[in-house]
Design an enzyme around this catalytic site. Sequence first.
Site, PDB file in Angstrom:
ATOM      1  N   SER A  94       0.832  -1.204   0.000  1.00  0.00           N
ATOM      2  CA  SER A  94       0.000   0.000   0.000  1.00  0.00           C
ATOM      3  C   SER A  94       0.874   1.264   0.000  1.00  0.00           C
ATOM      4  O   SER A  94       1.693   1.440  -0.888  1.00  0.00           O
ATOM      5  CB  SER A  94      -0.968  -0.045   1.184  1.00  0.00           C
ATOM      6  N   ASP A 128      -5.994  -3.618  -2.303  1.00  0.00           N
ATOM      7  CA  ASP A 128      -4.906  -3.341  -1.365  1.00  0.00           C
ATOM      8  C   ASP A 128      -4.298  -4.603  -0.743  1.00  0.00           C
ATOM      9  O   ASP A 128      -5.007  -5.469  -0.229  1.00  0.00           O
ATOM     10  CB  ASP A 128      -5.455  -2.443  -0.255  1.00  0.00           C
TER      11      ASP A 128
END
Length: 263
Positions: free
Chosen positions: A40, A155
Amino acid sequence: MSKTLGLALGSGGARGVAHVGFLRALEEEGIKPDYIAGCSMGAVVGGCFASGLTALEIKEVILDLKMRDILDISPAVITKMSLLRSKKMADMLAEYLGDKKLEDFPVPFRCVATELYSGKLHVFEKGNAVKAIQASSTIPAVFRPVKTDEMMFVDGGCLCRVPVQVVKDMGADVVVAVDVLKNAGEPVEKVGNIIELVLRVFDIMDTNQTELWRNSEGGLCDLLIEPEMKGMSQYLIKDLDKAYAEGYAAGKENAEKIKELLR
């Protein structure tokens, strides 16, 4: 023969700006990572650094960011798969990374994403850098999933917030993990809309996963660094300077420990 250093940079949204400060501290101390793995925001910062940008160059870009620079915020952008679009973020990454491929980075780099169809973790080792980093940092339901070939990604933090095992597998002798999500779920005064609702749920989940991670993969690193992030949101950019400063302080504080581990 000196040992090789691997950095595992964790997810954390705006808190992840601490990674930039941490890397700047390492630069000043003459500590150069041999491998970097990110998830991320850790993938955004780590990928840019591994591509050849300096921490100061990354700092100049990130600390000047406004919400409108990275998000399309209006009812018109709501889609079947997301509340917001992430095209602005992808465009910003492309401005600095161009069409570079991960395998061509000066510092070996990998990032992780969650593959929706299989439900498994995917490690990006090669291919278009912007696409890989965008996939790693696509918050589910908030941003549209990233499609490549026959797969769909969100993610990486859904499954692996701090990719310690990934950087160990790259060949690092010493692994330093940086986790910026401690206390992410601390109490708030209100939850005012659907986006805040989704993000609040993620904060609570991240707090729980932090404890689980420490007792599992977190135990595999040689040094765990947790910058002081109390009171800072993952999802608001008003505290970017503070996040950078806390990451820098953590890097300076742990520089000698890292050097000792590398001897």
